[in-house]
Scaffold this motif. Structure first.
Motif, mmCIF file in Angstrom:
data_model
loop_
_atom_site.group_PDB
_atom_site.id
_atom_site.type_symbol
_atom_site.label_atom_id
_atom_site.label_comp_id
_atom_site.label_asym_id
_atom_site.label_seq_id
_atom_site.Cartn_x
_atom_site.Cartn_y
_atom_site.Cartn_z
ATOM 1 N N ASP A 1 0.828 -1.225 0.000
ATOM 2 C CA ASP A 1 0.000 0.000 0.000
ATOM 3 C C ASP A 1 0.853 1.262 0.000
ATOM 4 O OD1 ASP A 1 -2.183 -1.578 0.077
ATOM 5 O OD2 ASP A 1 -2.669 -1.244 2.185
ATOM 6 N N ASN A 2 2.058 1.171 0.570
ATOM 7 C CA ASN A 2 2.907 2.354 0.652
ATOM 8 C C ASN A 2 3.896 2.461 -0.511
ATOM 9 O OD1 ASN A 2 2.372 4.011 3.218
ATOM 10 N ND2 ASN A 2 2.175 1.883 3.864
ATOM 11 N N GLY A 3 3.706 1.645 -1.502
ATOM 12 C CA GLY A 3 4.464 1.820 -2.738
ATOM 13 C C GLY A 3 5.828 1.145 -2.775
ATOM 14 N N ALA A 4 6.124 0.288 -1.798
ATOM 15 C CA ALA A 4 7.401 -0.427 -1.842
ATOM 16 C C ALA A 4 7.387 -1.437 -2.994
ATOM 17 C CB ALA A 4 7.631 -1.163 -0.527
ATOM 18 N N LEU A 5 8.570 -1.694 -3.527
ATOM 19 C CA LEU A 5 8.674 -2.820 -4.454
ATOM 20 C C LEU A 5 8.575 -4.096 -3.611
ATOM 21 C CD1 LEU A 5 9.256 -4.268 -7.126
ATOM 22 C CD2 LEU A 5 11.695 -3.931 -6.676
ATOM 23 N N CYS A 6 7.640 -4.963 -3.938
ATOM 24 C CA CYS A 6 7.412 -6.176 -3.136
ATOM 25 C C CYS A 6 7.832 -7.413 -3.927
ATOM 26 C CB CYS A 6 5.944 -6.279 -2.735
ATOM 27 S SG CYS A 6 5.432 -4.940 -1.641
ATOM 28 N N VAL A 7 8.720 -8.194 -3.314
ATOM 29 C CA VAL A 7 9.280 -9.379 -3.966
ATOM 30 C C VAL A 7 8.932 -10.596 -3.117
ATOM 31 C CG1 VAL A 7 11.416 -10.485 -4.741
ATOM 32 C CG2 VAL A 7 11.212 -7.979 -4.820
ATOM 33 N N GLU A 8 8.406 -11.616 -3.747
ATOM 34 C CA GLU A 8 8.091 -12.854 -3.012
ATOM 35 C C GLU A 8 9.042 -13.962 -3.438
ATOM 36 O OE1 GLU A 8 4.472 -15.260 -3.969
ATOM 37 O OE2 GLU A 8 4.066 -15.114 -1.811
ATOM 38 N N ILE A 9 9.771 -14.493 -2.462
ATOM 39 C CA ILE A 9 10.621 -15.660 -2.727
ATOM 40 C C ILE A 9 9.939 -16.875 -2.114
ATOM 41 C CG2 ILE A 9 12.850 -16.755 -2.271
ATOM 42 C CD1 ILE A 9 14.143 -14.017 -2.190
ATOM 43 N N ASN A 10 9.544 -17.794 -2.960
ATOM 44 C CA ASN A 10 8.878 -19.008 -2.492
ATOM 45 C C ASN A 10 8.772 -19.941 -3.696
ATOM 46 O OD1 ASN A 10 6.918 -20.941 -1.486
ATOM 47 N ND2 ASN A 10 6.349 -19.416 0.054
ATOM 48 N N PRO A 11 9.065 -21.214 -3.526
ATOM 49 C CA PRO A 11 8.924 -22.121 -4.677
ATOM 50 C C PRO A 11 7.480 -22.194 -5.169
ATOM 51 C CG PRO A 11 10.073 -23.221 -2.847
ATOM 52 C CD PRO A 11 9.595 -21.888 -2.334
ATOM 53 N N ASP A 12 6.526 -21.906 -4.268
ATOM 54 C CA ASP A 12 5.109 -22.052 -4.620
ATOM 55 C C ASP A 12 4.372 -20.727 -4.453
ATOM 56 O OD1 ASP A 12 5.316 -24.863 -5.002
ATOM 57 O OD2 ASP A 12 5.349 -25.103 -2.812
ATOM 58 N N PRO A 13 3.303 -20.534 -5.230
ATOM 59 C CA PRO A 13 2.454 -19.365 -5.009
ATOM 60 C C PRO A 13 1.784 -19.444 -3.649
ATOM 61 C CG PRO A 13 1.864 -20.529 -7.050
ATOM 62 C CD PRO A 13 2.837 -21.395 -6.330
ATOM 63 N N THR A 14 1.382 -18.297 -3.130
ATOM 64 C CA THR A 14 0.706 -18.250 -1.828
ATOM 65 C C THR A 14 -0.557 -17.383 -1.975
ATOM 66 O OG1 THR A 14 1.681 -16.195 -1.004
ATOM 67 C CG2 THR A 14 2.995 -18.210 -0.722
ATOM 68 N N PRO A 15 -1.424 -17.378 -0.963
ATOM 69 C CA PRO A 15 -2.605 -16.524 -1.043
ATOM 70 C C PRO A 15 -2.255 -15.036 -1.099
ATOM 71 C CG PRO A 15 -2.801 -18.121 0.757
ATOM 72 C CD PRO A 15 -1.413 -18.230 0.231
#
Ligand code: OAD
Length: 240
Positions: A197-211
């Motif tokens: 919401d505050n405009g950060a670049l958000c990166v997800e590291i995970n072998p699988d997708p999440t909710p």
């Protein structure tokens, strides 16, 4: 396309879950070999269980201490330490209770779910870090009530001060990197939205997708250590 080079960001938050420690050999909670597949949290990880059968709860936590004590921080933990040493502001918000970020050498750590190596008095709240191996005869010297692990069990509240500090860091970051969490346990799972919401670049590291995957503009589908190494190296192939 967002640029994931760590050194281009001023305030970085690493938001970690059990997948961060998986390559150290610490079991995750869900999925194959997960702790909650083998052990019923209602018998071992809630206040009611502690009141009913403290010896069983202590035995479970001593067993978990034994498991973690045989594990070491992995290259991913160490890479976060290096980022903390080299970049202006790096904060770790972790759901992990294993203490591996601190053992690796990280300093700025908010432990949302407490710490396996700390005990707390069940009545007066006194805390002891690196507390004794838990045994049912051990009681608080101040009020003679029971020591319990200072971790957040099911139905426990999180520590307000920790949540506040974590939330402030997340709201103020410009790069938010989630590593190895299934994003199903609340309120921890509600925190990444503050970064998005505050405009950060958000990166997800995970072998699988999440909710929570929809919150992230970059998805690194692979193990934490390899993906962190590529991120730290500014690997342009991450963007493809
Ligand atoms: P989970 O066990 O729910 O999820 C682990 C996540 O890590 C999954 O999404 C996996 O896909 C991912 N994963 C597995 N191996 C990985 C690897 N090598 N690299 C990166 N990711 C990997 O663990 P958490 O989300 O941390 O609470 O669980 C949240 C909370 O639920 C825990 O803090 C714990 C538990 O009940 C308490 O104990 C209070």
């Amino acid at each position: 396309m967002p640029d994931p080079r760590l050194r281009d960001y001023q305030r970085i938050v690493f938001f970690t879950g059990a997948g961060m420690s998986a390559e150290s050999g610490v079991p995750t909670y869900r999925g194959a070999g997960g702790i909650w597949k083998e052990y019923d949290y209602r018998r071992y990880a809630c206040q009611n269980a502690f009141v009913r059968d403290p010896a069983a709860v202590w035995e479970f936590h001593n067993f978990r201490r034994g498991l973690v004590a045989r594990c070491d921080p992995n290259p991913g933990h160490r890479l976060i330490v290096r980022a903390e040493q080299q970049l202006p502001q790096v904060t770790i918000v972790t759901q992990n209770i294993d203490g591996l970020h601190a053992r690796a050498g990280s300093r700025s750590i908010h432990e949302l779910h407490g710490n396996l190596w700390r005990v707390r008095c069940d009545r007066c709240g006194v805390k002891v870090q690196d507390g004794p191996v838990l045994r049912d005869e051990l009681r608080c010297p101040t009020c003679n009530s029971w020591w319990r692990p200072d971790i957040v069990w099911f139905e426990d509240y999180l520590d307000d001060a920790v949540v506040q500090a974590a939330t402030e860091a997340i709201m103020g970051c410009d790069l938010f990197i989630s590593i190895g969490t299934s994003a199903v346990v609340y309120p921890a799972a509600s925190l990444p939205a503050y970064a998005a919401d505050n405009g950060a670049l958000c990166v997800e590291i995970n072998p699988d997708p999440t909710p929570a995957s929809h919150l992230y503009s970059l998805h690194l589908r692979g193990p934490a250590t390899a993906m962190l190494a590529r991120l730290a190296a500014g690997d342009p192939a991450l963007l493809t």
